[in-house]
Design an enzyme around this catalytic site. Structure first.
Site, PDB file in Angstrom:
ATOM      1  N   SER A 124       0.838  -1.201   0.000  1.00 14.93           N
ATOM      2  CA  SER A 124       0.000   0.000   0.000  1.00 14.93           C
ATOM      3  C   SER A 124       0.869   1.246   0.000  1.00 14.93           C
ATOM      4  O   SER A 124       1.989   1.245   0.531  1.00 14.93           O
ATOM      5  CB  SER A 124      -0.848  -0.022   1.274  1.00 14.93           C
ATOM      6  OG  SER A 124      -1.400   1.244   1.513  1.00 14.93           O
ATOM      7  N   TYR A 148      -1.293  -0.726  10.918  1.00 17.72           N
ATOM      8  CA  TYR A 148      -1.622  -1.309   9.608  1.00 17.72           C
ATOM      9  C   TYR A 148      -0.462  -1.088   8.625  1.00 17.72           C
ATOM     10  O   TYR A 148       0.028  -2.019   7.984  1.00 17.72           O
ATOM     11  CB  TYR A 148      -2.909  -0.686   9.038  1.00 17.72           C
ATOM     12  CG  TYR A 148      -3.116  -0.988   7.573  1.00 17.72           C
ATOM     13  CD1 TYR A 148      -3.358  -2.289   7.140  1.00 17.72           C
ATOM     14  CD2 TYR A 148      -3.034   0.028   6.608  1.00 17.72           C
ATOM     15  CE1 TYR A 148      -3.522  -2.568   5.783  1.00 17.72           C
ATOM     16  CE2 TYR A 148      -3.203  -0.241   5.258  1.00 17.72           C
ATOM     17  CZ  TYR A 148      -3.448  -1.543   4.846  1.00 17.72           C
ATOM     18  OH  TYR A 148      -3.600  -1.826   3.513  1.00 17.72           O
ATOM     19  N   LYS A 152       2.411  -3.738   6.611  1.00 17.90           N
ATOM     20  CA  LYS A 152       2.777  -3.780   5.185  1.00 17.90           C
ATOM     21  C   LYS A 152       4.286  -3.603   5.016  1.00 17.90           C
ATOM     22  O   LYS A 152       4.927  -4.307   4.233  1.00 17.90           O
ATOM     23  CB  LYS A 152       2.024  -2.692   4.404  1.00 17.90           C
ATOM     24  CG  LYS A 152       0.519  -2.910   4.329  1.00 17.90           C
ATOM     25  CD  LYS A 152       0.173  -4.154   3.527  1.00 17.90           C
ATOM     26  CE  LYS A 152      -1.308  -4.416   3.436  1.00 17.90           C
ATOM     27  NZ  LYS A 152      -1.642  -5.743   2.928  1.00 17.90           N
TER      28      LYS A 152
END
Ligand code: NAD
Ligand code: UDP
Length: 357
Positions: A124, A148, A152
């Site tokens: 992302s 989050y 990643k």
């Protein structure tokens, strides 16, 4: 040989399944439906006229997942499965570290064991944190600013290390910008549970009358109109990017990283205005405080993907709005099935749906 698609019932996964099937691939989906509904795959089968082998299981369940590798001839894995809500990741960080990182390690261990060393991974733009300048190219400094994002970033690092330890691997990391839109059929689209966190699903919920007003998080950013700017990309363009990335992954070893974005930013007010002109539906707005941790401006430099994958986003903001609206207006309750009007069974795939209770 088949392509194993983890999280294939989700928003990006389901659209990618369509493009993979249309490209002649056999696909095997593993999903625990924690943030999706098997009906999305039913509709993928109806749209394409093709079937999918579906396993209802959690990627943390190593034993069951191993069965998938034992029973199927798998050529590559596209790994979408993961949790993605930034706010929830702050509230319950362990859930995110476990679900996103542990699942990736498990799938990579099995891939290693069964010599399936071709992987496409969903990363992302969040790995760039709050960028100093735009457009953002792949070489920009990486700095996640919430759990989050850290999942990643950590997974990207784990995958780099995996390649160093065994250079038979071919790993492609795709950094998505802001996927919106839906398949042009209006049959599949984004179906968030509860109140949406992201802009476009919030707008469509207001448009369909389930929410009253769009709260705009701040209008004092150094942008064209003070509202935040993002690189919105049509989910079908993104899905096509996966097919091209898969081809590239199968051709050579190494770790490759690509931004998938359009290279153009739109402010929140510009998106609202595009939605209103694309659909004729007025969106009431209210300016509220900025959302903590939001970047002012974020958009991609997508040249690397264009050069190396021969991929370029084709669909513009009006098409993104039209398609998001077609999906939402025809499916105001998402994939929840109206038993009277639709057959809720997986018509093409029922033989393969393995329940995990
Ligand atoms: P989604 O929630 O719609 O899809 C994810 C799918 O993974 C869901 O079907 C869910 O049920 C499944 N899943 C989650 N944990 C699982 C587990 N432990 N075992 C089996 N299945 C599991 O999300 P999406 O928008 O399609 O995103 C796909 C991927 O792309 C995610 O990894 C996400 O972090 C990443 N991503 C998404 C966006 C975005 O804005 N949508 C942006 C950048 C990156
Ligand atoms: N946004 C907003 N109201 C909402 C949701 C989002 O004003 O209800 C803004 C947000 O501040 C950002 C842009 O819309 O500037 C895109 O937000 P989204 O959460 O969709 O993507 P992200 O910020 O994660 O890139």
């Amino acid at each position: 040989m088949g392509i194993l698609v983890t999280g294939g019932a989700g928003f990006i996964g389901s659209h990618t399944c369509i493009e993979l099937l249309n490209d002649g691939n056999e696909i095997i989906v593993v999903d625990n439906f924690s943030n999706s509904n098997p009906e999305s795959l039913n509709r993928v089968c109806r749209i394409t006229g093709k079937s999918i082998k579906i396993y209802h299981l959690d990627l943390l369940d190593l034993e069951s997942l191993e069965e998938v590798f034992l029973v199927n001839q798998i050529e590559a894995v596209i790994h979408f499965a993961g949790l993605k809500a930034v706010g929830e990741s702050v509230q319950d960080s362990l859930k995110y570290y476990k679900n996103n990182i542990a699942t990736t390690i498990i799938i990579c261990e099995l891939m290693q064991k069964y010599s399936v060393k071709n992987l496409v991974f969903s990363s992302s733009a969040t790995v760039y944190g709050l960028p100093d300048t735009v457009p953002i190219s792949e070489g920009f400094p990486l700095k996640a600013i919430n759990p989050y994002g850290r999942t990643k970033l950590m997974i990207e690092e784990i995958l780099q290390d995996l390649y160093i330890s065994d250079n038979e691997w071919s790993i492609t990391i795709l950094r998505y910008f802001n996927p919106i839109g839906a398949h042009e059929s209006g049959m599949i689209g984004e179906d968030p549970s509860g109140t949406p966190n992201n802009l476009m699903p919030y707008i469509t919920k207001v448009a369909v009358g389930q929410l009253n007003v769009l709260n705009i998080f701040g209008n004092d950013y150094p942008t064209i109109d003070g509202t935040g700017v993002r690189d919105y990309i049509h989910v079908v363009d993104l899905a096509i990017g996966h097919v091209l990335a898969l081809d590239k992954t199968l051709k050579s070893t190494g770790v490759k990283i690509y931004n998938l974005g359009t290279g153009k930013g739109y402010s929140v007010l510009e998106v609202v205005s595009a939605f209103e002109s694309a659909t004729g539906v007025k969106i009431p707005i209210k300016i509220t405080n900025p959302r903590p941790g939001d970047a002012a401006i974020c958009y991609a430099d997508p040249k690397k993907a264009e050069k190396e994958l021969n991929w370029k986003a084709k669909k513009g903001i009006i098409e993104m709005c039209e398609d998001s609206w077609r999906w939402q207006s025809r499916n105001p309750d998402g994939f929840k099935i109206n038993e009277e009007s639709e057959n809720p069974r997986l018509i093409y795939s029922e033989d393969f749906l393995i329940p995990n209770n």
